[in-house]
Scaffold this motif. Structure first.
Motif, mmCIF file in Angstrom:
data_model
loop_
_atom_site.group_PDB
_atom_site.id
_atom_site.type_symbol
_atom_site.label_atom_id
_atom_site.label_comp_id
_atom_site.label_asym_id
_atom_site.label_seq_id
_atom_site.Cartn_x
_atom_site.Cartn_y
_atom_site.Cartn_z
ATOM 1 N N LEU A 38 0.831 -1.198 0.000
ATOM 2 C CA LEU A 38 0.000 0.000 0.000
ATOM 3 C C LEU A 38 0.869 1.254 0.000
ATOM 4 O O LEU A 38 1.935 1.264 0.614
ATOM 5 N N ASP A 39 0.378 2.298 -0.645
ATOM 6 C CA ASP A 39 1.057 3.588 -0.589
ATOM 7 C C ASP A 39 0.668 4.290 0.712
ATOM 8 O O ASP A 39 -0.146 3.760 1.491
ATOM 9 N N PRO A 40 1.204 5.478 1.003
ATOM 10 C CA PRO A 40 0.865 6.166 2.261
ATOM 11 C C PRO A 40 -0.614 6.523 2.416
ATOM 12 O O PRO A 40 -1.089 6.752 3.527
ATOM 13 N N ASP A 41 -1.364 6.540 1.309
ATOM 14 C CA ASP A 41 -2.800 6.803 1.379
ATOM 15 C C ASP A 41 -3.614 5.512 1.474
ATOM 16 O O ASP A 41 -4.843 5.537 1.361
ATOM 17 N N LEU A 42 -2.932 4.386 1.646
ATOM 18 C CA LEU A 42 -3.515 3.050 1.781
ATOM 19 C C LEU A 42 -4.168 2.544 0.501
ATOM 20 O O LEU A 42 -5.065 1.704 0.524
ATOM 21 N N LEU A 62 2.340 3.913 9.524
ATOM 22 C CA LEU A 62 2.814 5.020 8.692
ATOM 23 C C LEU A 62 3.047 6.320 9.453
ATOM 24 O O LEU A 62 3.736 7.215 8.966
ATOM 25 N N ALA A 63 2.468 6.451 10.632
ATOM 26 C CA ALA A 63 2.528 7.711 11.375
ATOM 27 C C ALA A 63 3.966 8.068 11.738
ATOM 28 O O ALA A 63 4.711 7.235 12.259
ATOM 29 N N PRO A 64 4.364 9.315 11.475
ATOM 30 C CA PRO A 64 5.748 9.718 11.761
ATOM 31 C C PRO A 64 6.089 9.691 13.244
ATOM 32 O O PRO A 64 7.255 9.526 13.603
ATOM 33 N N ASP A 65 5.093 9.807 14.123
ATOM 34 C CA ASP A 65 5.372 9.822 15.558
ATOM 35 C C ASP A 65 5.335 8.433 16.195
ATOM 36 O O ASP A 65 5.560 8.288 17.382
ATOM 37 N N THR A 66 5.082 7.389 15.400
ATOM 38 C CA THR A 66 5.091 6.026 15.931
ATOM 39 C C THR A 66 6.533 5.560 16.080
ATOM 40 O O THR A 66 7.307 5.630 15.131
ATOM 41 N N PRO A 67 6.921 5.100 17.275
ATOM 42 C CA PRO A 67 8.288 4.574 17.442
ATOM 43 C C PRO A 67 8.528 3.396 16.496
ATOM 44 O O PRO A 67 7.624 2.600 16.233
ATOM 45 N N ASP A 68 9.747 3.296 15.984
ATOM 46 C CA ASP A 68 10.087 2.240 15.021
ATOM 47 C C ASP A 68 9.728 0.854 15.536
ATOM 48 O O ASP A 68 9.234 0.017 14.779
ATOM 49 N N ALA A 69 9.945 0.602 16.802
ATOM 50 C CA ALA A 69 9.684 -0.722 17.374
ATOM 51 C C ALA A 69 8.194 -1.064 17.384
ATOM 52 O O ALA A 69 7.825 -2.227 17.516
ATOM 53 N N ILE A 124 1.534 -6.669 9.302
ATOM 54 C CA ILE A 124 1.723 -5.343 8.733
ATOM 55 C C ILE A 124 3.160 -4.919 8.995
ATOM 56 O O ILE A 124 3.612 -4.919 10.148
ATOM 57 N N VAL A 125 3.864 -4.563 7.910
ATOM 58 C CA VAL A 125 5.282 -4.221 7.996
ATOM 59 C C VAL A 125 5.510 -2.905 7.253
ATOM 60 O O VAL A 125 5.033 -2.748 6.128
ATOM 61 N N PRO A 126 6.251 -1.966 7.849
ATOM 62 C CA PRO A 126 6.521 -0.721 7.132
ATOM 63 C C PRO A 126 7.439 -0.959 5.939
ATOM 64 O O PRO A 126 8.311 -1.826 5.977
ATOM 65 N N LEU A 127 7.236 -0.189 4.892
ATOM 66 C CA LEU A 127 8.069 -0.253 3.692
ATOM 67 C C LEU A 127 8.945 0.991 3.686
ATOM 68 O O LEU A 127 8.442 2.120 3.597
ATOM 69 N N ALA A 128 10.251 0.801 3.804
ATOM 70 C CA ALA A 128 11.198 1.921 3.826
ATOM 71 C C ALA A 128 12.502 1.474 3.170
ATOM 72 O O ALA A 128 12.839 0.293 3.194
ATOM 73 N N GLN A 129 13.196 2.430 2.572
ATOM 74 C CA GLN A 129 14.481 2.133 1.932
ATOM 75 C C GLN A 129 15.509 1.666 2.963
ATOM 76 O O GLN A 129 16.221 0.708 2.739
ATOM 77 N N ARG A 130 15.576 2.383 4.074
ATOM 78 C CA ARG A 130 16.497 2.050 5.161
ATOM 79 C C ARG A 130 15.718 2.056 6.461
ATOM 80 O O ARG A 130 14.709 2.747 6.575
ATOM 81 N N THR A 172 16.136 3.626 9.061
ATOM 82 C CA THR A 172 16.020 4.955 9.653
ATOM 83 C C THR A 172 15.074 5.867 8.877
ATOM 84 O O THR A 172 14.739 6.946 9.343
ATOM 85 N N ASP A 173 14.630 5.450 7.690
ATOM 86 C CA ASP A 173 13.724 6.262 6.875
ATOM 87 C C ASP A 173 12.284 6.149 7.366
ATOM 88 O O ASP A 173 11.879 5.118 7.897
ATOM 89 N N ALA A 174 11.523 7.209 7.131
ATOM 90 C CA ALA A 174 10.083 7.146 7.378
ATOM 91 C C ALA A 174 9.478 6.186 6.358
ATOM 92 O O ALA A 174 9.937 6.124 5.215
ATOM 93 N N PRO A 175 8.468 5.432 6.740
ATOM 94 C CA PRO A 175 7.859 4.488 5.796
ATOM 95 C C PRO A 175 7.261 5.207 4.585
ATOM 96 O O PRO A 175 6.629 6.250 4.709
#
Length: 114
Positions: free
Chosen positions: A5-9, A54-61, A85-91, A93-96
């Motif tokens: 899914l993209d950031p807009d689901l 996807l939320a920027p304030d959600t801790p990575d863990a 559900i798993v975040p999709l990010a390049q690295r 440390t990147d935001a999903p």
């Protein structure tokens, strides 16, 4: 089955196993919101965990999650579906930039008489 899914689901990827599990072809779902799909999986229950991922304030863990949902597969059979559900990010440390959704039918529970 796998969906991306993209950031807009909205759906970017819908693999062959997802097609087999829910009965919708990728050309029918790509570009559409997951929450709008009429499948046997209660997708409305996924919206909050997806947004948290996807939320920027959600801790990575806490970005990923796993749920077990009662569902009905495309053949009309009641199943338990494990949804991861798993975040999709390049690295790490990147935001999903999206979310990967893994959907797996779980074996039926046995009564232990066996």
């Amino acid at each position: 089955g796998v969906a991306v899914l993209d950031p807009d689901l909205n759906l970017l990827v819908w693999n062959a196993r997802a097609e087999d599990l829910w009965g919708l072809r990728s050309d029918e779902v790509l570009g559409h919101p997951l929450a709008g799909l009429d499948i046997g999986l209660p997708v409305a229950q996924l919206v909050e965990p997806l947004r948290a991922c996807l939320a920027p304030d959600t801790p990575d863990a806490e970005r990923g999650s796993e749920l077990r949902l009662d569902a009905v597969n495309r053949r009309g059979r009641r199943i338990t579906c494990r949804v991861t559900i798993v975040p999709l990010a390049q690295r790490p440390t990147d935001a999903p930039s999206g979310v990967i959704v893994l959907m797996e039918e779980q074996p039926a529970a046995t009564n232990g008489d066996g």
